[in-house]
Design an enzyme around this catalytic site. Sequence first.
Site, mmCIF file in Angstrom:
data_model
loop_
_atom_site.group_PDB
_atom_site.id
_atom_site.type_symbol
_atom_site.label_atom_id
_atom_site.label_comp_id
_atom_site.label_asym_id
_atom_site.label_seq_id
_atom_site.Cartn_x
_atom_site.Cartn_y
_atom_site.Cartn_z
ATOM 1 N N ARG A 1 0.805 -1.075 -0.061
ATOM 2 C CA ARG A 1 0.174 -0.016 -0.014
ATOM 3 C C ARG A 1 0.942 1.239 0.095
ATOM 4 O O ARG A 1 0.214 2.430 0.528
ATOM 5 C CB ARG A 1 -0.877 -0.028 1.223
ATOM 6 C CG ARG A 1 -1.993 -1.094 1.181
ATOM 7 C CD ARG A 1 -3.087 -0.924 1.963
ATOM 8 N NE ARG A 1 -4.135 -2.315 1.845
ATOM 9 C CZ ARG A 1 -3.865 -3.279 2.521
ATOM 10 N NH1 ARG A 1 -2.771 -3.439 3.386
ATOM 11 N NH2 ARG A 1 -4.839 -4.304 2.245
ATOM 12 N N LYS B 1 3.205 12.026 -11.011
ATOM 13 C CA LYS B 1 2.335 10.963 -11.588
ATOM 14 C C LYS B 1 3.322 9.709 -12.127
ATOM 15 O O LYS B 1 4.298 9.944 -12.488
ATOM 16 C CB LYS B 1 1.996 11.584 -13.058
ATOM 17 C CG LYS B 1 1.032 12.688 -13.233
ATOM 18 C CD LYS B 1 0.434 12.503 -14.461
ATOM 19 C CE LYS B 1 -0.157 13.871 -14.911
ATOM 20 N NZ LYS B 1 -0.354 14.065 -16.356
ATOM 21 N N GLU C 1 10.262 18.875 -24.730
ATOM 22 C CA GLU C 1 9.692 19.117 -23.368
ATOM 23 C C GLU C 1 10.259 20.328 -22.842
ATOM 24 O O GLU C 1 9.855 21.160 -22.272
ATOM 25 C CB GLU C 1 9.663 18.169 -22.320
ATOM 26 C CG GLU C 1 8.979 16.827 -22.822
ATOM 27 C CD GLU C 1 7.611 16.931 -22.983
ATOM 28 O OE1 GLU C 1 6.728 17.798 -22.732
ATOM 29 O OE2 GLU C 1 7.005 15.884 -23.571
ATOM 30 N N LYS D 1 7.898 23.345 -14.445
ATOM 31 C CA LYS D 1 6.932 22.002 -13.958
ATOM 32 C C LYS D 1 6.511 22.234 -12.535
ATOM 33 O O LYS D 1 5.326 22.227 -12.139
ATOM 34 C CB LYS D 1 7.363 20.847 -14.572
ATOM 35 C CG LYS D 1 6.541 19.657 -14.438
ATOM 36 C CD LYS D 1 6.724 18.421 -14.840
ATOM 37 C CE LYS D 1 5.645 17.636 -14.817
ATOM 38 N NZ LYS D 1 5.861 16.091 -15.246
ATOM 39 N N GLU E 1 -4.742 18.303 -11.527
ATOM 40 C CA GLU E 1 -4.948 18.665 -12.749
ATOM 41 C C GLU E 1 -6.141 19.144 -13.064
ATOM 42 O O GLU E 1 -7.001 18.981 -13.984
ATOM 43 C CB GLU E 1 -4.837 17.663 -13.881
ATOM 44 C CG GLU E 1 -3.529 16.627 -13.838
ATOM 45 C CD GLU E 1 -3.423 15.807 -15.014
ATOM 46 O OE1 GLU E 1 -3.900 14.814 -14.944
ATOM 47 O OE2 GLU E 1 -2.967 16.149 -15.718
ATOM 48 N N ARG F 1 -2.277 23.068 -14.434
ATOM 49 C CA ARG F 1 -1.551 22.046 -15.008
ATOM 50 C C ARG F 1 -1.526 21.761 -16.559
ATOM 51 O O ARG F 1 -0.834 21.104 -17.136
ATOM 52 C CB ARG F 1 -1.650 20.384 -14.261
ATOM 53 C CG ARG F 1 -0.696 19.725 -14.422
ATOM 54 C CD ARG F 1 -0.581 18.674 -13.249
ATOM 55 N NE ARG F 1 0.240 17.619 -13.373
ATOM 56 C CZ ARG F 1 0.902 16.869 -12.638
ATOM 57 N NH1 ARG F 1 0.612 16.820 -11.291
ATOM 58 N NH2 ARG F 1 1.896 15.695 -12.996
ATOM 59 N N ASN G 1 0.608 20.898 -20.984
ATOM 60 C CA ASN G 1 0.046 20.317 -22.078
ATOM 61 C C ASN G 1 -0.006 21.237 -23.615
ATOM 62 O O ASN G 1 -0.284 20.733 -24.619
ATOM 63 C CB ASN G 1 -1.369 19.821 -22.195
ATOM 64 C CG ASN G 1 -1.457 18.558 -21.161
ATOM 65 O OD1 ASN G 1 -0.854 17.736 -21.316
ATOM 66 N ND2 ASN G 1 -2.601 18.276 -20.311
ATOM 67 N N HIS H 1 0.303 19.423 -26.616
ATOM 68 C CA HIS H 1 0.300 18.130 -26.493
ATOM 69 C C HIS H 1 -1.051 17.464 -27.259
ATOM 70 O O HIS H 1 -1.331 16.100 -27.638
ATOM 71 C CB HIS H 1 0.221 17.728 -25.162
ATOM 72 C CG HIS H 1 1.482 17.452 -24.426
ATOM 73 N ND1 HIS H 1 2.613 18.416 -24.548
ATOM 74 C CD2 HIS H 1 2.209 16.390 -23.938
ATOM 75 C CE1 HIS H 1 3.633 18.025 -24.036
ATOM 76 N NE2 HIS H 1 3.524 16.614 -23.729
ATOM 77 N N HIS I 1 -0.158 14.015 -29.208
ATOM 78 C CA HIS I 1 -0.945 12.686 -29.190
ATOM 79 C C HIS I 1 -1.639 12.280 -30.515
ATOM 80 O O HIS I 1 -1.662 11.079 -30.672
ATOM 81 C CB HIS I 1 -2.000 12.950 -27.857
ATOM 82 C CG HIS I 1 -1.217 13.165 -26.580
ATOM 83 N ND1 HIS I 1 -1.988 13.768 -25.692
ATOM 84 C CD2 HIS I 1 -0.375 12.715 -26.010
ATOM 85 C CE1 HIS I 1 -1.089 13.972 -24.506
ATOM 86 N NE2 HIS I 1 -0.070 13.221 -24.912
ATOM 87 N N HIS J 1 6.705 10.507 -29.064
ATOM 88 C CA HIS J 1 6.072 11.664 -28.193
ATOM 89 C C HIS J 1 7.041 12.926 -28.015
ATOM 90 O O HIS J 1 6.438 13.976 -28.675
ATOM 91 C CB HIS J 1 5.998 11.242 -26.722
ATOM 92 C CG HIS J 1 5.145 12.314 -25.753
ATOM 93 N ND1 HIS J 1 4.150 12.575 -26.257
ATOM 94 C CD2 HIS J 1 5.858 12.816 -24.878
ATOM 95 C CE1 HIS J 1 3.705 13.609 -25.278
ATOM 96 N NE2 HIS J 1 4.979 13.982 -24.580
#
Length: 344
Positions: free
Chosen positions: A102, A124, A166, A206, A216, A220, A224, A227, A231, A243
Amino acid sequence: MIDDDVRNGVVAALRAHDRSYVVLCDANPHVATIARSIARRAGGALAVIPVRLGEGRKRLKSVEGVLESLAAAGAERSTIVVGVGGGVAADLFGFCAATYMRGVAYLHVATSLVAMADAAIGGKTGVDLRAGKNLVGVFRDPIGVFAHVRALRTLPFRCLREGLAEIVKAAIIEGGDFFTSIEILAPHPFVQWPWPEVVAAAVNVKSAIVADDREEAGMRELLNLGHTFAHAFERASDYRITHGAGVALGLRAAGLLALRLHVFSREEHLRVLALLALLQMPLRTGLNPEAVLRAMGSDKKRRGGHLRFVLPRAIGDVEYGVDAPRSAVLSVLRRMQQVPASPG
Ligand SMILES: NC(=O)c1ccc[n+]([C@@H]2O[C@H](COP(=O)([O-])OP(=O)(O)OC[C@H]3O[C@@H](n4cnc5c(N)ncnc54)[C@H](O)[C@@H]3O)[C@@H](O)[C@H]2O)c1
Ligand SMILES: [Zn+2]
């Protein structure tokens, strides 16, 4: 911590916690060597476990393998998991640490530019499903992130470029000295770049945004930039476009769309384009615009049927949640099939 050599910093952090630890690393020989030397300096690791990684291995199957090896090594609730590697390692090992018993403490030693500037920052973690990338995961902060900048010397150019896209994105969001410094560095060989400073600048962008918006809800979204297009380019090309390449293309596309919507100046758009070109980033997709638009429709970031974008108003002034008409998007996608002939 961001430094040319962070190994002693990692050892000091482990000593300060005074708990048992396990090292998980990407089995890539350059990365495994760094992991072993950290364990040797710190002493007393329960185990150093190299794991064969790669984009295709960011899966639940790998999670199970890693969790079983943590158990076999005798990792307990109080054990610290040290992950060493790039973005795949950060996502996968971070997720394993977040779920083992956990959740145990996790510390990441970043060895790729993507991991240093992006993946290891923001909490993330997760893995892919057949249905799509990063569809399983949790938000969980590591107890430390160490950017071992020296490791960039052995990183293949194609992997470095993934991270550079990035960094350019972060520089557009931040603007000012950050953007100018990348413009100045761009013509110089990468070995001459002051990487600790460059990584630190990207991390600051960031982390400042993430700190304001853990889950988000809004801010945030700024990260993107480029992005939504990226994508779609990746998907429509069947992932032939990586990417990082998708983000570079997406930055051009976002600029073009902002120009169409009259919110961005041609002069600044050309500055971004010139920078991308100097960094040897791709500028044309060669993709069918309709196919890209279809791919865009299945983007998980689409909200309420509208196509929403993060667009630059200026270098250093980026706006999220901008609705764009389908026709404007389509004309940008047509333009993206070709190299910029006339400006833009
Ligand atoms: N969680 C997030 O917020 C976030 C953000 C951005 C990207 N990501 C994830 O990051 C991943 C991409 O990261 P990546 O580009 O680092 O990929 P990666 O981890 O696969 O590393 C790229 C390649 O470089 C090798 N490598 C790593 N460090 C090296 C070194 N120092 N010397 C030589 N080779 C080295 C790896 O073995 C691999 O072959 C994607 O899965 C993406 O989803 C996550
Ligand atoms: Zn990205």
